[in-house]
Structure formats: structure tokens, C-alpha cells
Design an enzyme around this catalytic site. Sequence first.
Site, PDB file in Angstrom:
ATOM      1  CE  LYS A   1      -4.043   1.958   2.438  1.00 62.51           C
ATOM      2  NZ  LYS A   1      -4.991   1.784   3.564  1.00 62.51           N
TER       3      LYS A   1
ATOM      4  CB  SER B   1      -8.217   3.712   2.592  1.00 62.08           C
ATOM      5  OG  SER B   1      -7.410   3.099   3.591  1.00 62.08           O
TER       6      SER B   1
ATOM      7  CB  SER C   1      -8.543   0.894   5.540  1.00 66.28           C
ATOM      8  OG  SER C   1      -9.221   2.125   5.552  1.00 66.28           O
TER       9      SER C   1
END
Lengths: 479, 486
Positions: free
Chosen positions: B75, B150, B174
Site C-alpha cells: 500500500k 482505503s 480499511s
Amino acid sequence: MSGYKNTGYEVVIGLEVHVELNTATKIFCNCSTAFGAAPNTHVCPVCTGMPGVLPVMNRMVLEKAVKAGLATNCTITQQCKFDRKNYFYPDLPKAYQTSQLYLPICRNGYVEIDTADGTKQVRIHQIHMEEDAGKLIHGDAATLIDYNRCGVPLLEIVSEPDMCSAEEVLAYLEKLKATMEYLNVSDCKMQEGSMRADVNLSVRRVGDTELGTRTETKNMNSFKAIARAIEYEIFRQIEVLEDGGTIRQETRRWDDNKGVGYAMRSKEDAHDYRYFPEPDLAPINISDETLEAIRGTIPELPDQKRARYVEEYKLSAYDAGQLTRSRHLAEIFEQTVRLCGQPKEAANFLLGDCMRLLNQDGKEPAELRLAPEKLAEIIKLVQAGSINKTTAKAVFEKVYAEDIDPVAYVKENGLEMMSDDGELDQLVADIIAANPKSVADYQSGKKAAIGFLVGQVMKATKGKADAGKVNAKLRELLG
Amino acid sequence: MPGITATELKKQFAAGESSSVQSVAGYMAAIERYDNVYNCYTALNARAAEEAAEADRLRAAGCDAPLLGVPIAVKDNIVTTDMPTTAGSRILQGFMSPYEATVITRLRRAGAVILGKVNMDEFAMGSTTETSYSGATKNPWDADKVPGGSSGGSAAAVAADEAPLALGSDTGGSIRQPCAYCGLSGIKPTYGAVSRYGLLAYGSSLDQIGPIAHTVEDCALLLSVIAGYDEKDSTSTRDVAFDFSGSLHDDLRGRKIGLPVNYLGEGLDPQIRAAIMEACRKFAELGAEICEFEMPMIEYAVPAYYIIASAEASSNLSRYDGVKYGYHPESFGDLEDLYLTTRSEGFGLEVKRRIMLGAFALSSGYYDAYYQKALKVRALIRDAFNRAFAQYDAIISPVAPTTAPRLGDSLTDPLAMYLSDIYTVSVNLVGIPAVSLPCGFADDGMPIGMQLLGRDLSEPVLVNMAHAYQMHTDWHTKRPTLKEAE
């Protein structure tokens, strides 16, 4: 008229003092705290606020903060934590300062100061730990940022508004400075910024019970400047009030070169710092055992030392106070006494010649480089009658400046006093013969003339004779 | 190698049926082929092939590091020194970190090969991966739908077989919610189990890095590599060393699973409700006891979460000021204007909304009414969970009230998007671990997920339950039909 300097007003002062801790590394990273390095050489991702970094508490900071609190009679907050103080400024790379608001490490203490009216307590509201910011360097074309100071550990010592003159403020600052030096917590060098004081000051008419509106004055970089800024602000406020005006609550900046204070920002412009608990640091728990262990490391403090000097060495309270202002000076004194057994003589050298030389060099007692062994030797030479006081003074100056060996120096330069009375008798007789006018003056009643004759003998012996003995001998011969 | 898991990949490497070089080349080919549709990656590792070759050499020399030669996506809020870290924000376009996150160091030591950085909602603020400056990521099950957020890039990359494993981060769901939307398994570890050093902070007291994969077994493999005490993170827990070797079986006898019936009422898609009930039957078959109960305080979790997360974010994001790094406006007036221009132009709408919300909640005069009260609510929620965990080994719950929404729908109604976090945010407020895993499909073909919540550091128990479930179900083996760009 009564009140401050007969103005009819009294003065109320509280101080916020920032003290830079003398830890080797910064509060939340391993960067060096050394002063004076090339810009941005003592930095890392943590203290420059790179994305994703986290702080790790330097345990030495905690220990020193606890020491400072215990030495100033504070209650230690055994469950304390850090908070974030949020504001934007280029010298603050994270745009928040990790500080303490809700649970500061030390609370409710006091220190004692000497005033014209005797001993007085100045209460300490709180002491908290925080990190320093960087430094902006303003040039013509650009402003540069040096992050070396970012993350240097600070203690902020907040007093209650218990002082009422510049003298009291200076006594309080001296006491804090001495205490921090004794504890090995801080160097407290105002010129290097390792001690800074913000002055909160208000005035009110004698007899008023409400406090006046206060101002905060910043940017003084010496004790002298603080005293000047306080006097300036006291009379500025009195003048405003006397002219029928009102004091604005504001932050003011002192310009020591011009001797003038300026308003910087008013209360309305004050930041909302949006304090909240620092989530990146776990709360700190100080166990009873840790607290006691730290308490055990606290040395004899200035007040205790001073009392002992009066008691043990029979020094005057004033001399004892002067010697104990600096732990370093007190240590030199005590070692010297241990070696020569003469406290009064040791005190005289340190507070007289030594202070004069330090002042000449613009140095603090804490910076004194002097081997107690050498001072003790000088005192012993005087005691044994090997050198007189004038010679001793000269030898001390040599020791101070060049760290010479006193015994060897005296021998090599032939500075021992004349011990042979026959030799001295002959010299005195020669001087009498060579100065008939002075002899006549003396004998006709101008007793001061003997001073000249003593001087002549001393000159002839290159100062090695005992002036008292010479004086006595002359009187004896001249009748 | 479509659909392969990291565990299978390791077996192939060990058996000499495949190599890291072949594997990395295969994933790079998939990225080349599909990523212009799904938009998972924000940066690729230019040295991935070399690193794979090095891993193959090490394997030949007898090295058996746990992730040796296994490709992984990271990420884009986790700092790396060889690729930019942008957190999906204009304000960090092109930003190269001068240091590496602890989890990246741990991945390297375990032999993993990083394929690249993957997309996310800007600064992890969002539930759809639509707020990224690099554009929206699409759901591999339906490119008109969001992958969740996210960590949407992490989930979509694994779902689209553009990576077998990914690191995500979970501040309020997330990791778990994108796993539910994309039919994947993911773990939000116990707060403090995985170092946050090098994770761009959103809500510091809530953030945790965790694994995303097809199977819980893969997640356990990755978690055992990244978890552990880190002296650089004062909030990391000492002596964490997960051992999942005793968790990979299907005997759940004696386990008690709490089912909070009030989680299953109004607002929850009936198809999701049905899938959860079906999962409960499966757990009962495997020997677990399912106990219905009422979980109090859930209605206060979302407001408390948004105050705390936004408050921390308003402070954490203050450092992006245009002075030191990142976006710097072409022209500006004085210092204040530099700040205003940088942050006005550098941050997106959702980030600005949360910074303002957080700054307001911390403001003088409002602190007690909002932030302080939210902390009290947080303590009460923690008490409620402690009471539940005195009874149950785990709590089973939906992850999201619906399956993945269509692209664009959430942007028009942020409040509805916040409320969709109702099942996930409590876990972060309390700090406990949770495993998200697929448990069915809705009529429209979109995956449905569930989560298992456990006590602090009970990851081995949760992995055991989730793995047992996956030994007896095949939801995690389903793969979407991928589209290529036209």
C-alpha cells in the site's frame, strides 16, 4: 509614596523559564544535541518530521526532569503523558510540538530566594518536558532553516506570579540556574539559548486586590537584559495607567540594543493550540522504586551547601552564598580546603582574584579551569611563610592563565621570601643610608614617609621580603 | 498462474516447478495486461526481476526464508526508498522517503519481492479508493464498482491476480472492507502487533498494517513475518511472535462464537444477513458453539471514531506544509499564503473535510464536548467488548452493510459512506484483532464478507476459526473474470 520605588504601584511577575537539558541525544531520536554544529548535520527522519516517523522517549530526559522537580520541592506526576501542541511554523517540522499540558511531570513546588526583606518562597506551578524547535536564519534573499535544535529536550518551568521586582527575578533565575547545574540537568547558558525566560508582568496600585492586565515579554538573552526589560515594562505600564490608559494583554519583544520593548501580538491573535494527548507515545509510569532511586542521586543542593559552609567553615553567609552559586566552584573550594585546611584563605582566593579574572575573561564560574591542588599549594606556601601575599597573588594569576606548578615556579623564579634576618638588616640599613630625605621627613613627624622606605626595601628584594617585618625593622631603627 | 496462493507458490518453488523469476514475470505480465483497467498500481519496482533472480540464487544455496521469492504489493502509505510514497495525494507526488518502514525491512529479510506500490484513498481517508490523486481503482468483480477502501489497490491487486499477497492498513476497516468487497481474506492485527514506523499516520491510535490475500493461511504467513516488537515504535507490543502452526486445522470443538443479533437488524442487506447466518451454521458443524447476544454501544462507534480519527489526522497531516518536501506551489505571497496555497491545492476534498472536522473537534471550547466525550465513548466500547470476550472466543459480524457500491455513488453522500463503517470501526477503537473473509456472493455476483473479532493478541485463535471455515467452504477459491482494456 509607597510601592515599587515609591511609584504607588506594586509589581507582580511570573516567569516561564525554558531550560535545555544536557542529554547527549535528543528527546525522541538518537541525534546529537551538541551546540554549534554545521546546520542540518544533527538531523534524522524523526527530528525533521518525515512522513511516517514515530518518537521514542529518551529515558534520560525523564530522569533529569524528575530530578529538577524533586530539587524544587515539586510533586512528581508518576502517571504522566505527552500532549501535542499544534501550530504552523517553518522551524517546527511536524507542525506540532510534543509537550505536556494535561499531566505535566512536576507540579506544586517552590524555591527559596534571598531578598532585601529576608528569605522568600517563589512557588512553581509546574515543570513540563517538551522538544525544542529549529532555528530560522533570515538572509536577504531567503530564509533558511537549521533543524539541528529540533528535538533537543527542554524543561519549561512555570512559576506562580510571586516576584515583585527585577532583583527578585534575578535571584530566582540564579537559584534555578545553580540548582540545574548542581543536578547536572542543564548548562543554563543564556547566550547559547540553553536557558530562556519569558516574563509575565502586571502592575496595580498599592492596595488593589485585583491583579492588573499582564503582558508577556520575550527575547532576552542575558540576566542583565531581563532586568532591563523588566524595569522598562514596569515603568511603561505605570505610565500608561497614569495617563489614564489601559494595558493590553499582549506578547512583547525586547530589543536589548535599543533598550526598548515592542508589542508583537495581542491576545486576540493568540493561537488555539488544539492540545490533545500524543497518541504515538505510551503514558509514562514512574514506579515508587524508580522515584526513590532518582531521589537518591540528588546531590547536596546550593542552600544546603551554603548552610554547611557557614556552620563547618565559619564563612560569612555572603561568601558561602557566592561560593555555592556554582557547583563547580564549590567543588574546587571544598577540594582545596581538604588539601590545605584553610577555608577562609581558599574562599578569599576564589571570590577575590579568581572572580576578578573570570569577569575579565567574561566567563562563568562553571567554566573555571583550576586544579584545587595548585591553589592549595599556594595557600600552603603563604602559610609556611615561603611567599608573601603579593607574590601569592602573582603566582595564582600564573596558575589561572598557564596552569603552572606553583612550587616549581616559585623556586625557578626565586620568589621565596628572605628568611635570613642578617641579610634583611643589612638591606634596611643600606636603604636608610641612601634616603636621608625620607628619613628626615619621618623623623620630623611625617609618618607616611615610612611607606616609601618600605617600598624601597621591597623593590630591592624584588618583593621577597615580608613587608610587615620590614616596616617593624625600619621603625625600630628610626626610633 | 492465475489464482495461485502464496502458500502454493512456495510449494512450487520448493519443488522446482516454478521460480521466483517466472512468478514475478507472470505478475508483471498480468499488471501489464489488466492494470490499465483496474488501476491498482501507483509505482512498479524496477528491480523486481533482479530481486527475484537473487531469491532464486539464495534458494538454490539452501536459504528457506519464509517469503523467499514471493511477490507482494505494498500500500502506498508505507514508505519505501526505491519507489515514491504518495499516499494517494497530490501533496506527496514524487515523494521519495529517505528511510524505509520497519515492515518493508521485515519483508526484505523474509525474502519477499515487492512488485510495486498500490493505490488507496488519499491518506487512507475513504471507503472506496476513489479519492486518490492517481484516480479510482476498480473492483475486479465488476469494473463499474468500487473495490472498497482505503486499501482498495491492495485488495484489487490480489483479486485481479496482479499479486498473490498485499500489505494494507486498517484505521477503521480499511483492510477488512475491501476484502469483503473483493472476495478476499485479510487481517487487522491487534494494535501494537505490527510496527507503524514508516506508515504515514492517519489516526495514530487506530492505524495498523496488515495482510491481504486469497486465504487466511496466506494472511497468517504474511502476518507472522511483519508482526513483532519494534523499538522504533513506542506503541508496539513487546514479545509478540505469532505462531500459526497450531492454528491450521478444522477442529473448533469447545470454541464459543458470539453473534451480536443487534448487528443483523435494519440497514443490513438481507443477503449479507443470510450469508452470516449460513456461516454460523458452518461454524456449528465444525464444533463451535454459536451464542446470540446484544452488543451495546454500536450506535456510538461511528461518531466517536470520526471525531478521534479526524482529530488525530488534523495534527498528523499538518506536516504537509510545502516547506520541507512534497507539493510546493509555483507562486505564493507570504508564509501564511504558502501554507494556504500548498494545502488548498495539495489536499483533496475528503482530506480537507476530515482535517477541518478534526481541528474543530480539538478547538478551544469544543474539546470537552467532542474529543473528550469521544474518548469516554471509546472507553465504554472497550468495556463492552471486554465483557463480551469474557464469554466468547470470537464475535462474528458483517463487515459492511452492503456489497460494493457503484463508482461515484459514495462521493455524493459522505455521511452515508461514514455510516457504512458501522461494523468495522469499533475494532480499531478498542485495538482488538479481526479477520475478514469471504462467505458468499450476492445475486449480482458481488462477494460478501464476514469478520471474526477476538481478544487482544488472539490472532492464532481467529486464524484457526477462519482457516477451518476455508477448509470446508470454497468462497475463497472463486476468481472474477477479468477484463482487458479495449
